[in-house]
Enzyme design. Structure first.
Site, short mmCIF file in Angstrom:
data_model
loop_
_atom_site.label_atom_id
_atom_site.label_comp_id
_atom_site.label_asym_id
_atom_site.label_seq_id
_atom_site.Cartn_x
_atom_site.Cartn_y
_atom_site.Cartn_z
N ALA A 37 20.08 30.44 67.85
CA ALA A 37 19.87 29.91 69.20
C ALA A 37 19.47 28.44 69.14
CB ALA A 37 18.82 30.73 69.92
N SER A 85 45.95 22.24 35.49
CA SER A 85 45.49 23.62 35.39
C SER A 85 44.72 23.77 34.09
CB SER A 85 46.67 24.58 35.44
OG SER A 85 47.49 24.32 34.34
N LYS A 118 34.60 30.85 37.21
CA LYS A 118 35.96 30.46 37.60
C LYS A 118 36.24 31.12 38.94
CE LYS A 118 40.69 29.90 36.09
NZ LYS A 118 41.33 30.33 37.32
N GLU A 176 37.24 24.41 45.00
CA GLU A 176 37.97 25.63 45.35
C GLU A 176 37.56 26.12 46.74
OE1 GLU A 176 39.87 26.51 42.67
OE2 GLU A 176 40.23 28.68 42.79
N CYS A 412 40.78 74.91 51.26
CA CYS A 412 40.21 74.31 50.05
C CYS A 412 41.07 74.70 48.85
CB CYS A 412 38.78 74.79 49.86
SG CYS A 412 38.10 74.36 48.25
N CYS A 430 35.54 71.58 52.84
CA CYS A 430 35.70 72.99 52.52
C CYS A 430 34.52 73.73 53.15
CB CYS A 430 35.69 73.15 51.00
SG CYS A 430 35.23 74.78 50.44
S1 IVH Z 1 38.37 22.68 36.46
C1 IVH Z 1 41.13 19.80 34.55
N1 IVH Z 1 36.56 24.47 37.17
O1 IVH Z 1 41.31 27.23 38.02
C2 IVH Z 1 40.60 21.10 34.97
N2 IVH Z 1 38.83 24.88 37.75
O2 IVH Z 1 43.59 27.22 36.03
C3 IVH Z 1 40.60 21.29 36.42
N3 IVH Z 1 39.18 26.94 39.03
O3 IVH Z 1 43.51 25.07 39.60
C4 IVH Z 1 40.05 22.56 36.87
N4 IVH Z 1 37.08 27.56 39.10
O4 IVH Z 1 41.75 26.14 41.03
C5 IVH Z 1 37.88 24.13 37.18
N5 IVH Z 1 34.86 25.93 37.77
C6 IVH Z 1 36.15 25.61 37.78
C7 IVH Z 1 37.14 26.40 38.42
C8 IVH Z 1 38.46 26.01 38.36
C9 IVH Z 1 38.31 27.85 39.47
C10 IVH Z 1 40.65 27.01 39.23
C11 IVH Z 1 41.24 25.77 39.80
C12 IVH Z 1 42.38 25.38 38.90
C13 IVH Z 1 42.56 26.60 38.08
C14 IVH Z 1 43.00 26.20 36.71
#
Ligand code: IVH
Length: 675
Positions: A37, A85, A118, A176, A412, A430
């Site tokens: 509120a 990645s 992750k 993320e 049953c 049952c």
């Molecule tokens: S670092 C150069 N840290 O994982 C590295 N990525 O497979 C850049 N992800 O596309 C990524 N948690 O979406 C990093 N703590 C974390 C993460 C993370 C999830 C994902 C991210 C990336 C993928 C890579």
């Protein structure tokens, strides 16, 4: 247009900041400091100012988080530095190999790593120019993503303007976007109510919400953001020595970062972290699919460089996948402890959540219908932690014409008694009661289980055999079991038979709480059993009580109370209890809290708040004493509070209590009330 005075401008800025601070407390820290509120009041004030002085509105006003007008398509954004990645490791050896490569590459003995969860969401890049959020994009192919700025603006934990002394002139934050598990459950419930398609998991829900062309839809979905790094930036204030310092810096700019990030040394600690987070996984508010290890020193990171599209200085250590695809071979019906008939899918064996799964629950007939599962279907199964594997959804694209539909049986499958589904219940049960061997088995398994009478060595398979051979029917029969009866069973060595007999004997000494729990009364779990034991003190009191008295016990409402009286109204149940007592099953009894209340404790039914440090007891002890006499202890003072118990250095609660005229007690005052 109205002229805006400096005072109004200042008030406006102040309000924006206040609201964003509360957005942060609520959405990033999960720790609101004001009520909804009060928040609404600030927000309304801001809206009023903006209505009068529309020239003040900028894209970073908190009011702009509701979602701008829809777009026709997403435009492309070229990332200034590619969004890479991570390489994956699926076992300890692969992690060891990573650590070896890093050490050899750097020519060092031991490396400092930052370790992080992750997140299982979608990678985004947020661009801030002169501290203002100007642009946000998906990862796309790593070089170019989609412009989802409008949608990202609706995420309350993403700062629209950075508040810091020296805002960087350019900063890209990488992180993320995800949906918290609780918000995912709510969203799916809403989807169900609106007859719309449900999302398979939080990740898909987040993706679907983020890739909306209409930001107003995104705004209704609760999304969260966590930062895990930076992209381009040009500022001397941004740490250039360690990744862990960059993370601290991001947190200081009010970006949400995972609490679970830390810096550790060497391989053993990496593996320890994996275990630690694995154990926490189910409790975390969001889904993760592993942990990430990153070399902490940025100089070392640079020295290691990249291979193809992934850095050499970081790796993802993945958890076993929690979802897998397999085939439903058959649908059977299982009978549970309370007679509930549960349809179970027999599956083509599949490795999921770290084990091979052959069965998955389909919950009940409504669920089968809702998910439209048929025998022969290809399905997604999920096994998360210790939760029973379940069929999540059907892969419709792979449905063949040979699938067969499943019909819930009217009887049953174990004892043949009629199965009925009561009004308002989702399951059919049952009606064979404890005459149904399936229910007998479950009742005895529950009775013998670890948190009940804890009969070691008397496993489910053994109990099933004993019931199938009609050697036992009730828990009381366990105490009549002889060595010969046991030793004659399949695969039962004399030594194990001896051990089971000894364990049965040992279980005779128990507690009232365990005994009540062991009875397997519907809706009476371990906590309720403890409360019942504390309140009644004696089994006879519990057996002869009534619905009204039962509801004096904390957490016992009308449904639980009725389950209890129904249970004891059944002569068979009373007989089993008598037989158990006659065989020597025993526990200590006392007068229970009930008797204290009969003496009309002044504490009974009153609400207390504790604040400050008491001289002779901890707050937990005080709480226990109050609850023992039927009082309630709450965390915040309101007009409903009867007493505040204040020790040394009381907090704001004390002031509020004074304001509201609540009775104030010190420790001595509380004790005299308790006596
Ligand atoms: S670092 C150069 N840290 O994982 C590295 N990525 O497979 C850049 N992800 O596309 C990524 N948690 O979406 C990093 N703590 C974390 C993460 C993370 C999830 C994902 C991210 C990336 C993928 C890579």
């Amino acid at each position: 247009m109205n002229d805006v005075s400096a005072a109004i401008q200042q008030q406006y800025q102040q309000l924006c900041q206040t609201i964003e601070q509360h957005n942060y407390n609520y959405h990033a820290l999960n720790d609101p400091t004001i009520s909804d509120a009060e928040f609404d009041k600030f927000f309304h004030e801001l809206q009023q100012i903006e209505q009068r002085y529309p020239q003040l509105i900028t894209s970073e006003s908190p009011t702009q988080r509701v979602g701008a007008a829809p777009v026709k398509s997403f435009s492309q954004v070229i990332h200034s530095t590619p969004m890479l990645s991570l390489g994956n490791a699926f076992d300890e050896e692969e992690v060891a190999a990573f650590d070896r490569r890093v050490r050899e590459g750097l020519e060092v003995e031991c490396v400092d790593y930052t370790v992080e969860p992750k997140f299982d969401g979608l990678a985004v890049s947020l661009r801030y120019e002169k501290g203002v959020f100007v642009n946000g994009a998906t990862r796309g192919d790593g070089n170019a993503g989609e412009d989802i700025t409008h949608n990202l603006r609706t995420i309350k934990s993403i700062p629209l303007r950075l508040s810091a002394k020296n805002v960087p002139s350019l900063l890209e934050v990488r992180g993320e976007v995800l949906m918290l598990k609780a918000d995912f459950i709510n969203l799916n419930q809403q989807q169900r109510e609106n007859n719309e398609k449900e999302f398979v998991n939080p990740r898909n829900a987040a993706a679907g919400s983020l890739r909306q062309l209409d930001p107003r839809i995104t705004a209704t979905r609760r999304l969260a953001f966590f930062a895990y790094g930076v992209g381009v930036h040009d500022d001397k204030n941004i740490p250039n020595d360690k990744h862990s310092h960059v993370m601290k810096y991001l947190a200081s700019l009010y970006f949400p970062v995972a609490h679970e990030c830390k810096t550790v040394k060497g391989l053993t600690s990496l593996l320890g972290y994996y275990q630690e987070i694995g154990a926490l996984r189910e409790q975390l508010p969001y889904d993760i699919d592993g942990v990430v290890y990153k070399v902490d020193s940025l100089t070392q990171q640079e020295n290691l460089g990249f291979v193809a599209r992934a850095p050499r200085f970081a790796i993802a250590h993945k958890f076993p996948a929690q979802e897998a695809i397999t085939e439903v071979l058959e649908i059977d019906v299982q009978v549970g402890r309370t007679g509930a008939l549960t349809p179970v899918a027999r599956l083509r064996p599949v490795f999921v959540g770290g084990v091979t799964v052959t069965n998955a629950t389909l919950h009940n007939a409504d669920e089968i219908k809702r998910k439209d599962v048929m025998i022969g279907d290809t399905v997604i199964v999920r096994r998360a932690g210790d939760v029973i594997p379940e069929v999540v959804s059907v892969v419709m694209a792979q449905r063949s014409e040979h699938v067969k539909s499943f019909v819930m049986p009217e009887h049953c499958p174990v004892c043949g008694a009629r199965a009925v589904r009561l009004l308002g219940e989702t399951v059919a049960r049952c009606t064979g009661g404890l005459f149904c061997p399936a229910q007998q088995k479950h009742a005895i398994m529950h009775f013998a289980s670890r948190r009940a009478l804890d009969i070691e060595g008397l496993g489910d398979k053994l109990i099933a055999q004993l019931v199938d051979h009609a050697i036992i029917k009730t828990p009381a029969d366990l105490y009549k079991l002889g060595l010969t009866a046991l030793a004659n069973l399949d695969r039962m060595a004399e030594k194990s038979a001896n051990n089971v007999v000894a364990a049965i004997e040992k279980s005779k000494n128990t507690t009232l709480a365990r005994f009540i729990y062991a009875l397997g009364i519907r809706n009476v779990g371990e906590t309720t059993a403890k409360e019942l034991a504390r309140y009644f003190g004696r089994i006879d009191h519990l057996m002869n009580t009534n619905i009204e008295d039962l509801q004096q016990v904390s957490d016992v409402g009308p449904t639980v109370a009725k389950s209890i009286t129904d249970f004891f109204a059944e002569p068979h149940n009373r007989e089993v209890i008598e037989q158990l007592r006659a065989s020597g099953v025993q526990w200590e009894e006392n007068d229970g809290v009930q008797m204290l209340l009969a003496h009309d404790s002044e504490v009974n039914g009153k609400t207390f708040v504790l604040t400050g440090t008491l001289p002779n007891m901890t707050r937990d002890e005080a709480k226990q004493k109050i609850e023992d006499q039927g009082g309630k202890v709450t965390g915040s003072v309101s007009s409903k509070t009867d007493y505040i118990v204040a020790g040394a250095d009381p907090g704001g609660k004390y002031d509020k209590a004074v304001k509201l005229g609540v009775n104030i007690l010190d420790e001595a005052g509380l004790l005299s009330l308790l006596h």
